[in-house]
Design an enzyme around this catalytic site. Structure first.
Site, PDB file in Angstrom:
ATOM      1  N   CYS A  70       0.834  -1.210   0.000  1.00  0.00           N
ATOM      2  CA  CYS A  70       0.000   0.000   0.000  1.00  0.00           C
ATOM      3  C   CYS A  70       0.872   1.266   0.000  1.00  0.00           C
ATOM      4  CB  CYS A  70      -1.001  -0.056   1.148  1.00  0.00           C
ATOM      5  SG  CYS A  70      -2.453   0.935   0.814  1.00  0.00           S
ATOM      6  N   HIS A  73      -3.240  -5.181   1.710  1.00  0.00           N
ATOM      7  CA  HIS A  73      -2.531  -5.337   2.995  1.00  0.00           C
ATOM      8  C   HIS A  73      -2.432  -6.805   3.394  1.00  0.00           C
ATOM      9  CE1 HIS A  73      -2.297  -1.130   4.405  1.00  0.00           C
ATOM     10  NE2 HIS A  73      -3.365  -0.967   3.638  1.00  0.00           N
ATOM     11  N   GLU A 109      -0.742  -8.136   5.547  1.00  0.00           N
ATOM     12  CA  GLU A 109      -0.504  -8.259   6.989  1.00  0.00           C
ATOM     13  C   GLU A 109      -1.797  -8.169   7.799  1.00  0.00           C
ATOM     14  OE1 GLU A 109      -0.102  -5.785   5.086  1.00  0.00           O
ATOM     15  OE2 GLU A 109      -0.506  -3.880   6.100  1.00  0.00           O
TER      16      GLU A 109
HETATM   17  N1  GLN Z   1      -3.590   6.435   0.917  1.00  0.00           N
HETATM   18  C1  GLN Z   1      -2.289   6.124   1.446  1.00  0.00           C
HETATM   19  C2  GLN Z   1      -1.192   6.855   0.680  1.00  0.00           C
HETATM   20  O1  GLN Z   1      -1.436   7.479  -0.286  1.00  0.00           O
HETATM   21  C3  GLN Z   1      -2.038   4.642   1.416  1.00  0.00           C
HETATM   22  C4  GLN Z   1      -3.049   3.933   2.274  1.00  0.00           C
HETATM   23  C5  GLN Z   1      -2.541   2.704   2.950  1.00  0.00           C
HETATM   24  O2  GLN Z   1      -1.334   2.463   3.039  1.00  0.00           O
HETATM   25  N2  GLN Z   1      -3.463   1.936   3.465  1.00  0.00           N
HETATM   26  O3  GLN Z   1      -0.067   6.790   1.059  1.00  0.00           O
END
Ligand code: GLN
Length: 192
Positions: free
Chosen positions: A77, A174, A176
């Site tokens: 992410c 994610h 995790e």
């Molecule tokens: N929206 C976050 C970003 O732009 C990422 C979101 C997340 O890691 N769950 O960094």
């Protein structure tokens, strides 16, 4: 084998817990010297702008770039955003992976969702081809992969949500945050 988790911001504790379940030795990385002796690194989800700012403040940008030349890195992410080369806007990036990423591509926090993915590489690594349940939280998409990067998973409408380039892995979701350890197991197969 010892795997570090970048612990500047975000859900690094969940990655550490996942690695412990897999009986892997772990270390929280907050300073450049914490990279010494590690065989791989996970960069967690969180807020990529914050992770980037803190990495600059703690002089971690260059050491992380060098680490990624030789060692496996999994970016989830915000971590996927941080290891990418191009996000179409200006914020600190490691620029390790030839992927173009769009932040917050599925919408706002309330548009977070879960879905099952088919990831053939997980079967090779773990022997199980059960669907992989993926959690997306204000997630980015991988708009395109370049160089020798390859697509690992897409959502049903075709948008790319996981990619690999050699020893580097990026996921929009994610791994995790579920009980399924297969994605981490796959990552560990990339660690020398
Ligand atoms: N929206 C976050 C970003 O732009 C990422 C979101 C997340 O890691 N769950 O960094």
């Amino acid at each position: 084998m010892k795997i570090g988790v970048l612990a500047l911001q975000g859900d690094f504790a969940e990655h550490i817990a996942m690695l412990k379940r897999l009986k892997v030795e772990t270390a929280a990385v907050r300073l450049p010297e914490h990279l010494n002796g590690l065989d791989g690194l996970i960069i967690p989800g969180g807020e990529s702008t914050t992770i980037g700012k803190l990495a600059v403040a703690y002089n971690l940008m260059e050491p992380l770039k060098q680490f990624g030349q030789r060692h496996a890195i999994l970016g989830t992410c915000a971590g996927a955003i941080f290891i990418s080369k191009d996000i179409g806007r200006d914020q600190p990036l490691l620029g390790l992976m030839d992927i173009k990423v769009q932040r917050n591509a599925f919408g706002r926090q309330i548009d977070s969702f879960e879905t099952d993915l088919d990831i053939p590489e997980l079967k090779q690594a773990t022997g199980s081809d059960a669907p992989y349940h993926a959690v997306f939280i204000r997630a980015p998409i991988i708009e395109s992969v370049g160089g020798d990067a390859k697509i690992l998973a897409s959502v049903p409408d075709g948008r790319i949500v996981a990619a690999q380039q050699g020893h580097l892995l990026a996921t929009s979701f994610h791994p995790e945050l579920t009980n399924d350890t297969r994605f981490h197991e796959y990552f560990l197969t990339l660690v020398d």
